[in-house]
Scaffold this motif. Structure first.
Motif, PDB file in Angstrom:
ATOM      1  N   ASP A   1     -40.614  20.089  -8.170  1.00 16.72           N
ATOM      2  CA  ASP A   1     -40.145  18.689  -9.080  1.00 16.72           C
ATOM      3  C   ASP A   1     -41.186  17.703  -8.856  1.00 16.72           C
ATOM      4  O   ASP A   1     -41.425  17.522  -8.448  1.00 16.72           O
ATOM      5  CB  ASP A   1     -38.764  18.064  -8.285  1.00 16.72           C
ATOM      6  CG  ASP A   1     -38.388  16.599  -9.185  1.00 16.72           C
ATOM      7  OD1 ASP A   1     -39.059  16.102  -9.661  1.00 16.72           O
ATOM      8  OD2 ASP A   1     -37.293  16.787  -9.328  1.00 16.72           O
TER       9      ASP A   1
ATOM     10  N   VAL B   1     -40.333  14.908  -6.921  1.00 18.49           N
ATOM     11  CA  VAL B   1     -40.428  15.147  -5.560  1.00 18.49           C
ATOM     12  C   VAL B   1     -41.717  15.218  -5.327  1.00 18.49           C
ATOM     13  O   VAL B   1     -42.453  15.023  -4.238  1.00 18.49           O
ATOM     14  CB  VAL B   1     -39.743  16.134  -5.199  1.00 18.49           C
ATOM     15  CG1 VAL B   1     -39.595  16.612  -3.258  1.00 18.49           C
ATOM     16  CG2 VAL B   1     -37.890  15.519  -5.759  1.00 18.49           C
TER      17      VAL B   1
ATOM     18  N   ASP C   1     -40.309  23.306  -0.040  1.00 20.18           N
ATOM     19  CA  ASP C   1     -38.706  23.352  -0.663  1.00 20.18           C
ATOM     20  C   ASP C   1     -37.587  24.648  -1.545  1.00 20.18           C
ATOM     21  O   ASP C   1     -38.664  26.060  -1.356  1.00 20.18           O
ATOM     22  CB  ASP C   1     -38.687  22.844  -2.690  1.00 20.18           C
ATOM     23  CG  ASP C   1     -37.527  22.313  -2.958  1.00 20.18           C
ATOM     24  OD1 ASP C   1     -37.374  22.449  -4.533  1.00 20.18           O
ATOM     25  OD2 ASP C   1     -36.954  22.323  -2.750  1.00 20.18           O
TER      26      ASP C   1
ATOM     27  N   MET D   1     -35.529  25.086  -3.563  1.00 18.05           N
ATOM     28  CA  MET D   1     -34.462  25.765  -4.987  1.00 18.05           C
ATOM     29  C   MET D   1     -35.411  25.495  -5.572  1.00 18.05           C
ATOM     30  O   MET D   1     -36.118  24.446  -6.054  1.00 18.05           O
ATOM     31  CB  MET D   1     -33.587  24.241  -4.943  1.00 18.05           C
ATOM     32  CG  MET D   1     -31.945  24.816  -4.075  1.00 18.05           C
ATOM     33  SD  MET D   1     -30.956  25.950  -4.435  1.00 18.05           S
ATOM     34  CE  MET D   1     -30.343  25.135  -6.284  1.00 18.05           C
TER      35      MET D   1
ATOM     36  N   ALA E   1     -31.613  20.234  -0.206  1.00 15.78           N
ATOM     37  CA  ALA E   1     -29.793  19.699  -0.633  1.00 15.78           C
ATOM     38  C   ALA E   1     -29.091  20.177  -0.186  1.00 15.78           C
ATOM     39  O   ALA E   1     -27.996  19.637   0.240  1.00 15.78           O
ATOM     40  CB  ALA E   1     -29.856  18.837  -2.043  1.00 15.78           C
ATOM     41  N   LYS E   2     -29.140  21.305   0.348  1.00 14.60           N
ATOM     42  CA  LYS E   2     -28.074  21.852   0.367  1.00 14.60           C
ATOM     43  C   LYS E   2     -28.223  22.084   2.425  1.00 14.60           C
ATOM     44  O   LYS E   2     -28.669  22.700   2.972  1.00 14.60           O
ATOM     45  CB  LYS E   2     -28.215  23.420   0.912  1.00 14.60           C
ATOM     46  CG  LYS E   2     -28.059  23.756  -0.591  1.00 14.60           C
ATOM     47  CD  LYS E   2     -27.799  25.429  -0.723  1.00 14.60           C
ATOM     48  CE  LYS E   2     -27.849  25.647  -2.388  1.00 14.60           C
ATOM     49  NZ  LYS E   2     -27.713  26.750  -3.365  1.00 14.60           N
ATOM     50  N   VAL E   3     -27.135  20.773   2.742  1.00 17.65           N
ATOM     51  CA  VAL E   3     -27.072  20.526   4.496  1.00 17.65           C
ATOM     52  C   VAL E   3     -26.244  20.948   5.248  1.00 17.65           C
ATOM     53  O   VAL E   3     -25.909  20.362   6.424  1.00 17.65           O
ATOM     54  CB  VAL E   3     -26.950  19.183   4.348  1.00 17.65           C
ATOM     55  CG1 VAL E   3     -28.013  18.854   2.990  1.00 17.65           C
ATOM     56  CG2 VAL E   3     -25.916  18.191   3.371  1.00 17.65           C
TER      57      VAL E   3
ATOM     58  N   GLU F   1     -25.994  26.149   6.846  1.00 22.25           N
ATOM     59  CA  GLU F   1     -27.314  27.121   5.299  1.00 22.25           C
ATOM     60  C   GLU F   1     -28.541  26.687   6.362  1.00 22.25           C
ATOM     61  O   GLU F   1     -29.464  27.222   6.449  1.00 22.25           O
ATOM     62  CB  GLU F   1     -27.094  26.273   4.155  1.00 22.25           C
ATOM     63  CG  GLU F   1     -25.893  26.846   3.121  1.00 22.25           C
ATOM     64  CD  GLU F   1     -25.537  25.494   2.048  1.00 22.25           C
ATOM     65  OE1 GLU F   1     -25.605  24.414   2.510  1.00 22.25           O
ATOM     66  OE2 GLU F   1     -25.580  26.203   0.792  1.00 22.25           O
TER      67      GLU F   1
ATOM     68  N   LYS G   1     -32.577  17.018   2.244  1.00 22.68           N
ATOM     69  CA  LYS G   1     -33.119  16.446   1.000  1.00 22.68           C
ATOM     70  C   LYS G   1     -31.104  15.314   0.576  1.00 22.68           C
ATOM     71  O   LYS G   1     -30.893  15.914   0.654  1.00 22.68           O
ATOM     72  CB  LYS G   1     -33.166  16.590  -0.344  1.00 22.68           C
ATOM     73  CG  LYS G   1     -34.765  17.838  -0.761  1.00 22.68           C
ATOM     74  CD  LYS G   1     -34.616  17.600  -1.905  1.00 22.68           C
ATOM     75  CE  LYS G   1     -35.550  19.104  -1.629  1.00 22.68           C
ATOM     76  NZ  LYS G   1     -36.533  19.621  -3.256  1.00 22.68           N
ATOM     77  N   PRO G   2     -31.994  13.937   0.901  1.00 25.37           N
ATOM     78  CA  PRO G   2     -32.809  13.531  -0.169  1.00 25.37           C
ATOM     79  C   PRO G   2     -33.726  12.788   1.199  1.00 25.37           C
ATOM     80  O   PRO G   2     -33.146  12.390   2.691  1.00 25.37           O
ATOM     81  CB  PRO G   2     -32.428  12.095  -0.201  1.00 25.37           C
ATOM     82  CG  PRO G   2     -31.107  12.245  -0.475  1.00 25.37           C
ATOM     83  CD  PRO G   2     -30.606  13.321   0.384  1.00 25.37           C
TER      84      PRO G   2
END
Lengths: 130, 1175
Positions: free
Chosen positions: A14, A17, A57, A59, A88-90, A94, A109-110
């Motif tokens: 991204d 980002v 990152d 994703m 972002a998968k928190v 995971e 993230k964020p």
């Protein structure tokens, strides 16, 4: 091995980002940052850049974070850099999974760009200590 | 042989016998009498004779003596001168009495002066005793033989001459003895006497003999053999004057009647003391008696015979009619024609006997014929009864087995008609719903043609209630007999029945459930009177058929119900499996079979665990076992999610729940199974969606918030205050958005039950500290102080650290949010009643009463604007509540407006000393302590170890490690040197010092360099960051020379695996691999002591592994035991330590074999250890 942390590679698709993170790491963290837009690019550059740490990152299209990590690990590098996932998968499990893949840390993230550099430093320090 | 004697014989014998006896008796008596008489007679005779002889002797002697004496007195005679006269006298005497043998006169000198016939004249007789005695007195001299005389005298007889002397002195005229006159009597005299007497008494040959004995017992006269000898006889009494008689045995051994009498003399003759003995042979003496006896005997015998003869005839006469009767009776008995008893004839007794016999015979004959008749009829009846019994039995058996009512009816009709001997039978059926009856096509006909018209007529009829024979049957609800249907009123087929020749009939009902459903009829070809037996049989058959009908109906109902249930059961979408207590499958419905991809019935009696993947199968079994053992646990009624196994080996997510169905005493366990693949997929999709959405939402937020943050920091250059204010606004809302997203996600997951908690012992006190640390910045911003009251230490709960932090963080931030600046928020921790009680107290605004009930609801905020300002999402407390409740705790608060609020939550306390929550691997023993304070690293290690088949337990400090060690049972330990409360090396020293733990291998995990493994006595030193694989390899290589050797079981059949695992559990640690590939991996990863090999594997033959083994070093090569259904090729036999064929070997054998092999290895291994090889 008490090297200071200087060379960082960021793998992030991204652009926004990228911008934020770059600002956080260069302007605030004063790191030497190499930004790769994809896993492939990272693989190509990693041997040349020889980063001390890789921010990866999760994703990403095409080659996602874990795959990229695996590929990096397969490369015959002189020394394998520690890798930190950003995702972002928190969910804890995971995160566990990402850790179990060989990353030393997972940054959610964020993220706070202001403290990003510090976080990297802390991770580096922990690594040095053990 | 004991035939009774004939009457005749008996009578004859009796009579004859009697006669004979009588005769004999009489004869004996008479004989005895006669004998005694004869004896007496004989005795008398002999005595008389003897006496006579004696008398004669005496008399004669007397006379002669007298003569002499008289002569002697004639003195003148004896003068000298008278000599010639004398001579003449003498001569005359001698011739007159021939007995005188000599007569003579001697002078005193003994010179014979004169003698008769001049014999001895002139001779001297002086020596003679007669002279000497005679000179003195008259003398009689005993018999003697005279020699002189003998010569001188004629002896006509020739016998020796004997004499008796007589002498007397002669006196002269002067009276002087002048001489002796002497005479010799010739013994002839005695003989003559004897003869004379004998002659008079003995007419014939009576053999009477007489003897004369002198006074000495010498026989003077008698049979030659006794002469001149003394007679010696036994028992001879002395003679007496009166004759006595005895029967004496004489020397010739013959008995003689013997008489003895003594001479007595006569007058002045003294006698010579002679005795006269007479004897007669007894036989002759008594012969008369014997004769008489004989006579009598003969007469008697003759008489006896005569009597016998008479008796014979008498008997014959008596017996004849009896014999005739007997013969006639015999003839009658033998049934000879014309054999009748003779009429009464003969004497009275016979006549009456004959009469009686005749009467009796007649009676007997008539009785006999009666009996025969009865017998015949009885046999007939028995035969009929037996036939009836057989028939009923046949019908009953047929009824029991009948599958079809019509067939049964046909059978019944056939049998009944057969038994009765009737030609026609058929059945009517009730029309359902009416009282009308029609005939069925159930007919039994002996002759189809002949009775065809009847059949036709019957078919054309419809009977109504009351019609005809069936009507009667219905009216009575019992069998009906018609003697002749053609005469029966109300019979509808009279004409055609007459035409076909049918007459008698028997009809009976077959009722089902109280309603008559069939009426059976049988027709006979002649009129017959009512027969109770046949009616009874018919009734019986009717009952049997009723039973058949009822049975079939019931069966039909049951079948229908079963069919319905079965249809329902099989139509259901969920799989329904019933199992017994051991887990063995009893039924599977169609859905289940389809679900698991098995053929119908394939899994019956196999264990349900086949349908579950590991570890769910084992978990299921233990839950089942617990349930069966003590009913505890939640085996029943809980919906579990697990991986199911299909027939093709693939797995799928399934939901299973067990319920109990009790059937009387039986407990059925019913499992309902649902394929939740779709649901999982949906969930996954949703999760992915949520994840993706959250990611999608977060990614732009990253940029937004990042950009704003940089701007706010001034990294992008300076901006105006106004702009800064706008940036601040943007930033705070961005943060709020992020938080909202997080909360939504959290809440959604909690609500769906998908929020995964990772429970572990959590020390609460440090948690509070950490929460405080994390909230510190936030608190600073609001200028609110945070403090922790001195907490009770050692409060441990079982919880998810992250989430508990989340709870604390939320409560703290709330407290801070609603506190005034400068105030303090207090955290406190207490332990009470087994609960850990945490309070967060603020001195803030407090919560208004009307809001209190809503406080834990979603999006409920007392003052929306207020909260928004403070950055709350409104979800926090509901999330917190959910989390606390998931931890098994409670949450609450108290608040006073204007004074502040205290939020609290309780969590159940957990004691570290307890056995850990997760059930310890059942004795597997691969428990490893992971002593690592770094959360992440520890997590990673734990995960990896678990994956590798170990059972790690986390210790986050030396203290925890010690506690865990105390529980024992750990085979190894990883030790991070950088522990919070103690130097790892000192802990190591402690461990080594404790004999209980000294032998436990310790792997140091440290950032420091390896100072040399051996010095510390540790197993290995791994540098951080730990490559988990490195650690596991180290653990594996430790090889655990313990009591628990390791076995690699290469087997694809899960049943076998579980069985073998179960069997070997006490002996070894088992690792199973279902394919060659997995087996190779396992072999590469770890050293095994024993390789248990199956040949048939999905990806090849187990024997292929043997080549892998060849590459291994001798020490590390496991012993190979083949445990397979197939037997290996003989060539390969050498590579195997043992072969066990599955079907033949029992698990005990297998376990024993493995034990054997292992102990051998161990012995070798231990030997090696002691020789100082490195671990």
């Amino acid at each position: 091995m008490n090297e200071p942390l200087k060379r960082i590679m960021l793998v992030e698709d991204d652009p926004d980002v990228q911008t934020i993170a770059s600002m956080a790491l260069i302007d605030i963290g004063e790191f030497d940052l190499t930004v790769c837009s994809s896993g492939r690019e990272a693989l190509e550059l990693i041997d040349r850049i020889k980063p001390q740490m890789v921010l990866l990152d999760v994703m990403m299209p095409d080659m996602d974070g874990p795959t990229t990590l695996a590929e990096i690990r397969r490369l015959p590098l002189a020394s394998q850099p520690p890798i930190i996932f950003m995702t972002a998968k928190v969910q804890p499990q995971e995160q566990q999974r990402y850790l179990s893949l060989g990353a030393i840390e997972v940054i959610a993230k964020p993220f706070d760009p202001v403290s990003l550099a510090d976080q990297l430093h802390a991770a580096w320090a922990r690594l040095q200590a053990s | 042989m004991n035939r009774p004697l004939k009457l005749r014989t008996t009578i004859v014998l009796i009579f004859g016998g009697l006669a004979f006896l009588t005769t004999t008796l009489v004869a004996m008596l008479v004989g005895a009498n006669a004998r005694s008489l004869a004896e007496h007679d004989a005795r008398l005779r002999l005595e008389a004779a003897a006496t006579e002889i004696r008398s004669e002797l005496d008399r004669d002697m007397f006379e002669r003596f007298r003569d002499i004496k008289n002569a002697a007195t004639l003195s003148p005679l004896f003068t000298e001168s008278n000599a010639p006269l004398r001579r003449e006298w003498f001569d005359r005497l001698l011739s007159t009495y021939p007995d005188y043998a000599w007569l003579g006169f001697s002078d005193l000198q003994g010179k014979v002066l004169t003698s008769a016939n001049g014999v001895l004249e002139g001779q001297s007789v002086s020596a003679r005793p007669w002279f000497q005695q005679g000179r003195l007195a008259p003398f009689v001299g005993d018999v003697h033989s005279a020699l002189l005389l003998e010569k001188a005298l004629p002896n006509p007889s020739g016998e020796p001459m004997r004499f008796v002397d007589l002498a007397t002195p002669v006196k002269g005229l002067d009276g002087q003895i002048i001489g002796v006159l002497g005479a010799h009597l010739s013994w002839q005299w005695a003989r003559r006497i004897r003869a004379g007497v004998l002659a008079s008494i003995d007419e014939g040959d009576h053999r009477i003999e007489a003897l004369i004995l002198d006074q000495n017992g010498t026989v003077l006269l008698g049979p030659d053999e006794f002469l001149d000898k003394p007679l010696v006889l036994q028992r001879l009494d002395a003679p007496t004057a009166v004759a006595t008689s005895h029967v004496l045995v004489w020397p010739d051994q013959q008995p003689y009647l013997t008489t003895l009498v003594k001479t007595t003399g006569y007058l002045d003759f003294p006698g010579l003391n002679w005795s006269v003995m007479m004897r007669q042979p007894r036989a002759i003496a008594f012969s008369q008696a014997q004769k008489i006896q004989r006579h009598v005997l003969w007469v008697g015998l003759v008489a006896a015979m005569l009597v016998s003869l008479i008796a014979w005839f008498l008997a014959g006469w008596l017996a004849r009619p009896l014999v005739a009767l007997s013969r006639a009776a015999q003839r009658v008995r033998q049934g000879e024609p014309g054999g009748t008893l003779p009429d009464a004839r003969g004497y009275f007794e016979v006549a009456s006997l004959a009469r009686s016999l005749k009467a009796m015979t007649t009676t007997l004959e008539s009785q006999h014929s009666d009996l025969a008749e009865l017998n015949l009829s009885l046999e007939g009846r028995i035969a009929r009864r037996t036939a009836a019994q057989n028939l009923m039995q046949e019908v009953a058996t047929a009824a029991n087995e009948a599958e079809d009512l019509d067939d049964a009816v046909r059978f019944g009709l056939e049998r009944l008609c057969g038994h009765l001997g009737w030609p026609v039978g058929h059945a009517h059926r009730v029309l359902p719903g009416t009282t009308d009856y029609v005939t069925t096509d159930l007919w039994h006909l002996d002759d189809a043609e002949r009775y065809a018209p009847f059949v036709e007529a019957t078919h054309r009829l419809v009977f109504h209630k009351g019609d005809g024979l069936p009507g009667m049957v219905l009216a009575r609800n019992a069998p009906v007999w018609a003697t002749d249907v053609t005469q029966l009123r109300g019979f509808l087929r009279t004409e055609v029945a007459a035409h076909c020749g049918l007459a008698a009939a028997l009809a009976f009902p077959v009722t089902v459930g109280g309603r008559t459903e069939l009426i059976l009829q049988c027709f006979a070809d002649r009129a017959l009177p009512e027969d109770a037996e046949s009616i009874a049989i018919a009734g019986f058959i009717g009952q049997q058929l009723s039973r058949v009908a009822e049975r079939l109906a019931a069966a039909g109902r049951v079948a229908e119900r079963e069919g319905r249930l079965s249809a329902i059961y099989n139509s259901v979408l969920d799989g329904i499996i019933t199992i017994d207590a051991s887990g063995s499958i009893e039924t599977m419905n169609q859905a289940a079979e389809t679900l698991f991809g098995h053929h119908p019935g394939e899994l019956i009696r196999r264990n349900i665990r086949l349908l579950m993947a590991e570890p769910f199968a084992s978990a299921h079994e233990s839950a089942l076992a617990r349930h069966l053992a003590d009913g505890t646990g939640d085996f029943l009624g809980t919906i579990r999610e697990m991986e199911g196994l299909r027939a093709d080996g693939s797995s799928f997510p399934m939901e299973i729940a067990f319920t109990d169905a009790t059937l009387g005493a039986q407990h059925l366990l019913v499992a309902s199974v649902r394929d939740i693949t779709e649901r999982r997929a949906i969930e996954r999709l949703k999760n992915e969606f949520v994840s993706t959405v959250s990611h999608e939402l977060r990614t732009p937020l990253t940029s937004i918030s990042g950009a704003l943050a940089l701007m706010a920091r001034g990294t992008a250059g300076s901006i105006s205050d106004k702009a800064m204010g706008l940036v601040a606004i943007a930033r705070s809302n961005c943060d709020r958005l992020v938080r909202l997203i997080n909360d939504i996600l959290d809440l959604e997951r909690i609500e769906a039950g998908n929020l995964v908690f990772e429970f572990e012992p959590v020390d609460v006190a440090p948690l509070l500290q950490r929460a405080m640390r994390e909230t510190a910045d936030y608190a600073d911003k609001y200028r609110v102080g945070l403090e922790v009251a001195p907490a009770a230490s050692g409060a441990v709960v079982w919880g998810d650290q992250h989430r508990l932090l989340q709870v604390l963080g939320n409560l703290l931030s709330n407290a801070v949010k609603f506190s005034a600046a400068g105030s303090t928020v207090t955290l406190a921790l207490t332990r009470r009643d087994g609960m850990v009680h945490v309070t967060v107290s603020d001195r803030g605004r407090g919560i208004p009463d009307e809001f209190k009930p809503l406080i834990f609801q979603k999006f409920a905020q007392a003052d929306a604007s207020d909260s928004r300002q403070k950055g709350g999402t409104g979800l926090g407390l509901s999330i917190v509540k959910s989390i606390v409740e998931r931890h098994g705790g409670h949450i609450g608060f108290s608040s006073t407006v204007g004074e502040g609020s205290t939020f609290w939550f309780d969590l159940p306390e957990r004691h570290i000393a307890l056995v850990p929550e997760h059930p310890l691997p059942r004795g597997d023993g691969r428990r490893v302590i992971v002593c690592e304070d770094d959360e992440t690293a520890g997590e990673i290690l734990t995960l990896h170890l678990e994956e590798a088949g170990y059972h790690p337990a986390r210790a986050r400090s030396a203290a925890e490690a010690r506690t865990l060690l105390a529980t024992g049972g750990f085979v190894a330990m990883t030790l991070d040197l950088g522990l919070p409360d103690q130097d790892g090396l000192s802990l190591l020293a402690e461990i080594k010092a404790n004999p209980a733990t000294a032998a436990m291998p310790v792997i140091i995990v440290s950032g420091r360099p390896d100072p040399g493994t051996e010095r510390l006595g540790i197993a290995d030193w791994i540098a951080k960051p730990v490559a988990p694989k490195r650690l596991i390899a180290a653990l594996d290589q430790i090889g655990f020379v313990s009591d628990r050797p390791s076995v690699l079981h290469v087997e694809d059949d899960p049943d076998i695996i579980s069985l073998v695992t179960e069997a070997l559990r006490p002996h070894a640690e088992l690792v199973s691999a279902g394919t060659l590939a997995l087996a190779r991996q396992a072999l590469a990863r770890k050293r095994f002591d024993v390789l248990l090999l199956d040949i048939g594997l999905p990806d090849g033959s187990g024997l292929d592994l043997l080549s892998t083994l060849d590459t291994m070093i001798e020490d590390t090569r496991p012993t190979v035991i083949l445990f397979s259904a197939q037997e290996p090729h003989p060539d390969r036999r050498d590579e195997l330590a043992a072969v066990l064929v599955k079907s033949q070997a029992s698990l005990d054998q297998l376990a024993g074999l493995i034990e054997q092999e292992l102990s051998q290895r161990q012995a070798a291994g231990l030997a090696k250890l002691s020789s100082g090889a490195t671990v």
